[in-house]
Design a protein around this motif. Structure first.
Motif, short mmCIF file in Angstrom:
data_model
loop_
_atom_site.label_atom_id
_atom_site.label_comp_id
_atom_site.label_asym_id
_atom_site.label_seq_id
_atom_site.Cartn_x
_atom_site.Cartn_y
_atom_site.Cartn_z
N UNK A 189 -21.13 6.55 -32.62
CA UNK A 189 -20.62 6.58 -31.24
C UNK A 189 -21.14 7.83 -30.54
N UNK A 190 -21.26 7.85 -29.24
CA UNK A 190 -21.05 6.73 -28.32
C UNK A 190 -22.34 5.95 -28.12
N UNK A 191 -22.28 4.77 -27.48
CA UNK A 191 -23.52 4.11 -27.09
C UNK A 191 -24.32 5.00 -26.15
N UNK A 192 -25.64 4.94 -26.28
CA UNK A 192 -26.52 5.78 -25.48
C UNK A 192 -26.97 5.00 -24.24
N UNK A 193 -26.74 5.60 -23.07
CA UNK A 193 -27.18 4.99 -21.82
C UNK A 193 -27.87 6.05 -20.97
N UNK A 194 -28.16 5.71 -19.74
CA UNK A 194 -28.91 6.65 -18.90
C UNK A 194 -28.12 7.93 -18.63
N UNK A 195 -26.79 7.84 -18.56
CA UNK A 195 -25.99 9.05 -18.32
C UNK A 195 -26.08 10.00 -19.52
N UNK A 196 -26.02 9.45 -20.73
CA UNK A 196 -26.15 10.28 -21.94
C UNK A 196 -27.52 10.94 -21.97
N UNK A 197 -28.56 10.15 -21.71
CA UNK A 197 -29.92 10.70 -21.73
C UNK A 197 -30.11 11.75 -20.63
N UNK A 198 -29.51 11.50 -19.47
CA UNK A 198 -29.63 12.47 -18.38
C UNK A 198 -29.00 13.81 -18.77
N UNK A 199 -27.87 13.78 -19.47
CA UNK A 199 -27.25 15.03 -19.91
C UNK A 199 -28.12 15.74 -20.93
N UNK A 200 -28.75 14.99 -21.82
CA UNK A 200 -29.62 15.60 -22.82
C UNK A 200 -30.82 16.30 -22.18
N UNK A 201 -31.30 15.74 -21.08
CA UNK A 201 -32.48 16.30 -20.40
C UNK A 201 -32.12 17.20 -19.22
N UNK A 202 -30.81 17.37 -19.00
CA UNK A 202 -30.37 18.14 -17.84
C UNK A 202 -31.04 17.59 -16.57
#
Length: 368
Positions: free
Chosen positions: A256-269
């Motif tokens: 968890x959690x499922x990875x979506x564009x919001x998760x990826x956006x946080x990883x890349x700032x």
């Protein structure tokens, strides 16, 4: 009574206390983690790692043998004889422009492995299936292992994974004495796999050093872009449990959690930018046709259609719990990508530095 070969010195000696396990495809992303997990398990007496090229890596209790599973390769039966379990991980992702080549390794090679397991009298087969074997499914709820496994027919990867599910359906009926386990993980990441996965899926158009926070302005929020990720070491702990425990059938593996564009956006700032999938697919298809990227647009289509998986069965029957969140697994992979990380096996070889590439190019020019 299982036979013990006398003419295979590379094979771990059978008959001792503990489990004797053969890992087919032992030097890639999953294989290295599975071999590590098995070699560290007190219940495992020996591991025989099979791969096309023997690595420099030497984990405890492990021996290596260079073997190609494709038709015409070495007889696998003597190597499997005396084993308590065979873990089948070997898989070829490329070349996507020539699916007959991947079919030869992934499907025909797997059939050779399955047949050899039966011929050698091995009591357990643990097979690496995938979330990619599943038919298109929901993104707003998780499905269990009964969801249809017909894959996405356009992509070679999903087509081959689904085909092997049908093969194993028949295989289990014919060989009821063999305990068959099908592992269906989500996308698997670890630091050491970064260079390999960049080569397989992105190619030269993705300089790893540029994949860092602040340099990626936006992450596309595409319809269907929601998937599950898992640290490869966590997947390996499930494989180890499946070898040791008297379980059968399929197991979903996901963190968890499922990875979506919001998760990826946080990883890349970065910010998340909503857009249709069509333009992204068209750009990927053009780059693929020009051989600029190795990942096909059909695989892109499949990813947008994969269901989310419920991993309750693995937690309950394997006593399995991932140690890493999906965000931690992806974050570790991205850090490895920026560092050009790898390991001492041929599939996981680290990316060469720019200086090494320039030196190699100069050498070729001189010799030309």
């Amino acid at each position: 009574m299982r036979r013990t070969p006398a003419d295979s010195p590379e094979r771990p000696e059978a008959g001792g206390a503990g489990l004797h396990v053969v890992v087919v495809g032992a030097t890639g992303n999953v294989g290295t983690s599975v071999v590590s997990a098995l070699s560290e398990d007190p219940a495992v007496a020996s591991v025989l790692g099979l791969a096309r090229r023997v690595p420099g890596w030497r984990p405890a209790k492990t021996r290596w043998r260079a073997v190609d599973v494709e038709p015409g390769g070495e007889d696998l039966v003597p190597l499997f004889t005396g084993a308590d379990a065979v873990v089948h991980l070997a898989w070829k992702f490329q070349p996507t422009h020539h699916p007959a080549d991947t079919w030869r390794t992934n499907v025909l090679g797997s059939l050779r492995v399955f047949d050899a397991v039966a011929a050698a009298g091995v009591p357990a087969l643990v097979h690496a299936s995938s979330v990619g074997a599943y038919s298109p499914g929901p993104k707003d709820r998780a499905v269990d292992e009964t969801w249809p496994t017909h894959g996405w027919p356009q992509a070679a990867y999903t087509r081959e994974k689904a085909y092997l599910e049908r093969v194993l359906d028949t295989y289990e009926l014919k060989h009821a004495e063999i305990r068959v386990v099908r592992m269906r993980p989500g996308f698997l990441f670890k630091r050491e796999s970064a260079s390999e996965q960049r080569r397989i899926f992105a190619g030269r158009l993705l300089p790893g050093r540029l994949v860092r926070p602040g340099l990626v302005p936006a992450v596309p929020d595409l319809p269907g872009l929601r998937f599950q990720a898992l640290h490869t070491d966590d997947a390996a702990s499930a494989y180890r449990a499946a070898v040791a425990l008297p379980v059968r059938g399929a197991f979903n593996l996901a963190a968890e959690p499922p990875v979506d564009s919001d998760v990826l956006a946080r990883l890349f700032d970065a910010r998340s930018l909503s857009m249709p999938a069509g333009p992204v697919r068209a750009a990927l298809a053009a780059a693929w046709r020009l051989h600029l990227v190795p990942a096909s647009p059909d695989l892109f289509d499949a990813v947008l259609r994969l269901p989310l998986m419920d991993a309750t069965r693995a937690r309950e029957e394997l006593s399995w719990e991932p140690l890493y969140t999906s965000v931690e697994a992806v974050g570790e992979f991205l850090a490895g990508l920026r560092a050009g990380a790898g390991a001492d096996t041929a599939p996981l070889a680290a990316d060469r530095t720019l200086r090494q590439r320039l030196d190699g190019l100069a050498d070729r020019l001189v010799t030309a």
